[in-house]
Design an enzyme around this catalytic site. Structure first.
Site, PDB file in Angstrom:
ATOM      1  N   ARG A 101      -2.923 -16.971  20.951  1.00 57.21           N
ATOM      2  CA  ARG A 101      -1.550 -17.213  20.631  1.00 57.21           C
ATOM      3  C   ARG A 101      -0.921 -16.858  21.761  1.00 57.21           C
ATOM      4  O   ARG A 101      -0.988 -15.579  21.862  1.00 57.21           O
ATOM      5  CB  ARG A 101      -1.268 -16.848  19.299  1.00 57.21           C
ATOM      6  CG  ARG A 101       0.099 -17.323  18.698  1.00 57.21           C
ATOM      7  CD  ARG A 101       0.332 -18.615  18.453  1.00 57.21           C
ATOM      8  NE  ARG A 101       1.557 -19.393  17.608  1.00 57.21           N
ATOM      9  CZ  ARG A 101       1.990 -20.251  17.736  1.00 57.21           C
ATOM     10  NH1 ARG A 101       1.508 -21.358  18.229  1.00 57.21           N
ATOM     11  NH2 ARG A 101       3.221 -20.485  16.899  1.00 57.21           N
ATOM     12  N   THR A 374       0.734 -30.753  19.484  1.00 58.15           N
ATOM     13  CA  THR A 374      -0.140 -29.867  19.727  1.00 58.15           C
ATOM     14  C   THR A 374      -1.521 -30.706  19.941  1.00 58.15           C
ATOM     15  O   THR A 374      -1.285 -31.840  20.229  1.00 58.15           O
ATOM     16  CB  THR A 374      -0.391 -28.808  18.554  1.00 58.15           C
ATOM     17  OG1 THR A 374       0.795 -28.232  18.597  1.00 58.15           O
ATOM     18  CG2 THR A 374      -1.517 -27.923  18.384  1.00 58.15           C
ATOM     19  N   THR A 392      -1.868 -25.398  22.177  1.00 58.22           N
ATOM     20  CA  THR A 392      -0.561 -26.039  22.321  1.00 58.22           C
ATOM     21  C   THR A 392       0.566 -25.426  23.425  1.00 58.22           C
ATOM     22  O   THR A 392       0.154 -24.317  23.696  1.00 58.22           O
ATOM     23  CB  THR A 392       0.111 -25.770  20.871  1.00 58.22           C
ATOM     24  OG1 THR A 392       1.493 -26.295  20.706  1.00 58.22           O
ATOM     25  CG2 THR A 392       0.389 -24.462  20.454  1.00 58.22           C
ATOM     26  N   ASN A 394       3.508 -26.080  22.302  1.00 56.49           N
ATOM     27  CA  ASN A 394       4.455 -26.207  21.029  1.00 56.49           C
ATOM     28  C   ASN A 394       5.022 -27.600  21.160  1.00 56.49           C
ATOM     29  O   ASN A 394       4.296 -28.671  20.834  1.00 56.49           O
ATOM     30  CB  ASN A 394       5.628 -25.100  21.132  1.00 56.49           C
ATOM     31  CG  ASN A 394       6.396 -25.257  19.768  1.00 56.49           C
ATOM     32  OD1 ASN A 394       5.976 -25.778  18.727  1.00 56.49           O
ATOM     33  ND2 ASN A 394       7.493 -24.764  19.787  1.00 56.49           N
ATOM     34  N   SER A 445       2.177 -19.711  13.247  1.00 51.99           N
ATOM     35  CA  SER A 445       1.860 -21.146  13.652  1.00 51.99           C
ATOM     36  C   SER A 445       1.289 -21.797  12.188  1.00 51.99           C
ATOM     37  O   SER A 445       1.019 -21.013  11.430  1.00 51.99           O
ATOM     38  CB  SER A 445       0.637 -20.745  14.760  1.00 51.99           C
ATOM     39  OG  SER A 445       0.162 -22.040  14.840  1.00 51.99           O
ATOM     40  N   SER A 446       1.156 -22.908  12.447  1.00 54.32           N
ATOM     41  CA  SER A 446       0.438 -23.738  11.332  1.00 54.32           C
ATOM     42  C   SER A 446      -0.718 -24.591  11.528  1.00 54.32           C
ATOM     43  O   SER A 446      -1.486 -24.996  11.163  1.00 54.32           O
ATOM     44  CB  SER A 446       1.437 -25.171  11.095  1.00 54.32           C
ATOM     45  OG  SER A 446       2.536 -24.752  10.487  1.00 54.32           O
ATOM     46  N   GLY A 466       0.590 -31.530  14.633  1.00 58.11           N
ATOM     47  CA  GLY A 466       1.446 -31.984  13.939  1.00 58.11           C
ATOM     48  C   GLY A 466       2.323 -30.878  13.290  1.00 58.11           C
ATOM     49  O   GLY A 466       2.764 -31.250  12.282  1.00 58.11           O
ATOM     50  N   GLY A 467       2.569 -30.022  14.034  1.00 55.37           N
ATOM     51  CA  GLY A 467       3.393 -28.703  13.641  1.00 55.37           C
ATOM     52  C   GLY A 467       3.013 -28.530  12.130  1.00 55.37           C
ATOM     53  O   GLY A 467       2.024 -28.198  11.607  1.00 55.37           O
TER      54      GLY A 467
HETATM   55  N1  GLY Z   1       3.488 -24.862  17.712  1.00 54.60           N
HETATM   56  C1  GLY Z   1       2.885 -25.483  16.476  1.00 54.60           C
HETATM   57  C2  GLY Z   1       2.231 -24.421  15.851  1.00 54.60           C
HETATM   58  O1  GLY Z   1       1.796 -23.496  16.209  1.00 54.60           O
HETATM   59  O2  GLY Z   1       1.922 -24.880  14.684  1.00 54.60           O
END
Ligand code: GLY
Length: 565
Positions: A101, A374, A392, A394, A445-446, A466-467
């Site tokens: 990340r 992503t 990603t 983002n 993050s998700s 998909g955030g």
């Molecule tokens: N930027 C999307 C995530 O990290 O969930």
């Protein structure tokens, strides 16, 4: 009499074995392969991953090739200028996770996106140089190679260089995307970049400068990106544009091996991403809340099933906002959050008679706003190793800032921090402090790359972009296979919905859910929104079938494609 006893016995057993009852088996399947599958957002990237496997490489070698090939073939989200997460399970059953990340730069500060009146300055964390987090992808791939690689790195990166030189054919979907982003490319970049052109379907885009960047990295190793000439060029570019990333930021960047989140659901063992992703914890909370209920008999996407998933998600996402952040900076009560009794307690306020109001649920009052752009790929190799990776920038094309000289976009991951933490919620609790900005911190993050074992054997590898909808898309795909007896492709194809506590609304893919179900939900007090999410997630996954063959699910909501042998 004997007959009656036998009948009663059969009836009793079938009631007890709810999950064994057979459902109508799927009428269609995705790609079936005997030994190995790579599934990603672009066929060019999947094919390069497979080429590495065919050469005798393992899933980790193929991962590096696929990840780098996505940086060429899918600049929308594939990247050198971003970051990601990977969960793995080796052929021996060892599991683990890698966090590559992005991090906040050393010069970042808690209020860097607020004006003098403490209001968020629109766009500052999403577009342009100040949105960029310190990129982790190159460090991540070299870390994977150091720990698990079996082929020389030359063999893995060369096909990516060849692809960048040969170029990638524009698809219909890509043509549309590039056109819609053109104004923001022009607004953000002072220099003319290749994406200022109006690219049409079937055009070929060549990435000569990116090929040179890969060649230099190949020659000088990971240090090239974090300490070498490439690092210096990158920093010079970012600073010229007004950014704050320094050479020291790049020097200090490290990818980190983490313990994945592991929990059981029926006879499944779910292995998913740990913080700084909220994915694994949130998925565990939702699945723990659902486990006591008989979803199988409620049926797929029925009122009751949607209600249950919504209510479980509402409670889990409320906790997410309050408790989760970078584990190197904040203490997260992981054991409690993923404890089955905790979820049971959280569900005590649920009733099938009426929607729970989010305003009566929980922690924090900060709405989760995350970008959807992503990308996820899954690989199972011929040896039985599996990886699940989500990577990603983002937002689509990240910060929109493109470094011409190096040939790639830079992320806008800083927007995944809470720009304005510290707002007390209605209970007086301070929400989202756990995800406030601090130098060198990773943003929450998700992303939910996930691997599943069934009866201790490898069963599934899946994930999605998909955030904030990532978690619920992964969830529904797992449930489609496990509870509703679908194959991988069928599970991926199903319409999806999403609830994330705030806003208190069930997002639904438009025109995919029947009107009786929607009316039932409205009558129970749920708010529905079919207008804002034309698609929810783009799930890619691989399922190990009973006959040991593999089935891919490649999401046709995108250009995603699986290849195998
Ligand atoms: N930027 C999307 C995530 O990290 O969930």
């Amino acid at each position: 009499m004997k007959k009656l006893i036998t009948l009663l016995l059969i009836l009793f057993i079938s009631i007890q074995c709810k999950k064994i009852t057979t459902f109508k088996k799927t009428s269609y399947q995705g790609l079936i392969a005997e030994k190995a599958i790579v599934v990603s957002a672009r066929k060019e990237a999947s094919k390069i991953g497979l080429q590495i496997l065919k050469k005798g490489g393992n899933a980790f070698d193929a991962m590096i090739a696929t990840e780098f090939a996505l940086a060429v073939a899918y600049p929308f989200a594939g990247n050198l200028g971003g970051g990601g997460f990977m969960v793995y399970r080796t052929k021996n059953g060892e599991i683990g996770a890698l966090d590559y990340r992005e991090k906040a730069p050393l010069l970042a500060s808690k209020k860097m996106y607020l004006d003098k009146d403490q209001n968020i300055i629109k766009g500052k964390s999403t577009i342009g140089p100040l949105a960029i987090g310190v990129p982790g992808t190159v460090a991540g791939m070299f870390e994977v190679h150091k720990k698990f690689g079996s082929l020389p790195i030359e063999d893995i990166i060369q096909p990516v260089i060849d692809l960048a030189k040969k170029g990638v054919v524009v698809t219909k979907k890509q043509e549309k995307r590039l056109a819609s982003y053109l104004p923001s490319f022009k607004k953000t970049n002072k220099d003319s970049i290749p994406f200022f052109n109006v690219w049409k379907e079937n055009d070929t885009i060549k990435y000569q400068n990116l090929a040179i960047t890969f060649e230099t990295i190949l020659k000088n190793g990971v240090e090239e990106f974090y300490k070498g000439e490439t690092a210096k060029k990158l920093v010079k570019f970012i600073q010229k544009e007004g950014g704050i990333i320094t050479l020291e930021d790049l020097n200090k960047y490290k990818a980190v091996w983490r313990e994945p989140i592991v929990f059981n659901y029926d006879n499944l063992k779910v292995i998913s991403m740990s913080p700084p992703s909220s994915g694994g914890i949130c998925l565990a909370q939702i699945m723990n809340s659902l486990e006591p209920f008989d979803l199988h008999n409620y049926k797929h996407n029925s009122t009751k099933t949607i209600q249950l998933i919504t209510e479980a998600s509402r409670r889990a996402y409320a906790d997410r906002s309050y408790f989760l952040g970078d584990p190197d900076f904040v203490k997260i009560p992981i054991d409690t959050l993923i404890d089955k009794n905790y979820s049971k307690k959280r569900m005590e306020s649920f009733s099938f008679e009426k929607a729970t109001l989010s305003s009566t649920v929980s922690h924090g009052n900060i709405q989760i706003v995350e970008s959807n752009e992503t990308t996820h790929y899954s690989i199972i190799d011929q040896f039985g190793n599996a990886i699940s990776a989500t990577t990603t920038l983002n937002g689509g094309y990240g910060s929109k800032l493109y470094c011409n000289e190096l040939g790639f976009f830079l992320n806008n991951e800083m927007d995944d921090f809470s720009s304005k933490p510290g707002e007390p919620n209605m209970f007086g609790l301070i929400g989202a402090e756990a995800n406030s900005i601090a130098p060198e911190k990773r943003m929450l993050s998700s992303m939910t790359p996930t691997i599943i074992e069934k009866n201790n054997k490898l069963y599934m590898s899946l994930g999605t972009p998909g955030g904030s909808t990532i978690i619920t898309s992964v969830l529904q795909t797992i449930l489609n296979v496990h509870e509703f007896n679908m194959g991988m492709q069928q599970a991926v194809d199903q319409p999806r919905f999403h609830h994330q506590w705030l806003p208190d609304v069930i997002k639904m893919e438009p025109n995919k859910f029947d009107s009786i179900t929607k009316n039932n939900l409205l009558n129970l007090g749920y708010n529905l929104d079919e207008t804002n999410s034309p698609i929810i997630g783009k799930v890619n996954g691989i399922l190990v079938l009973e006959n040991k063959k593999l089935e891919a699910g490649a999401d046709k909501r995108g250009d995603d494609e699986a290849v195998g042998f």
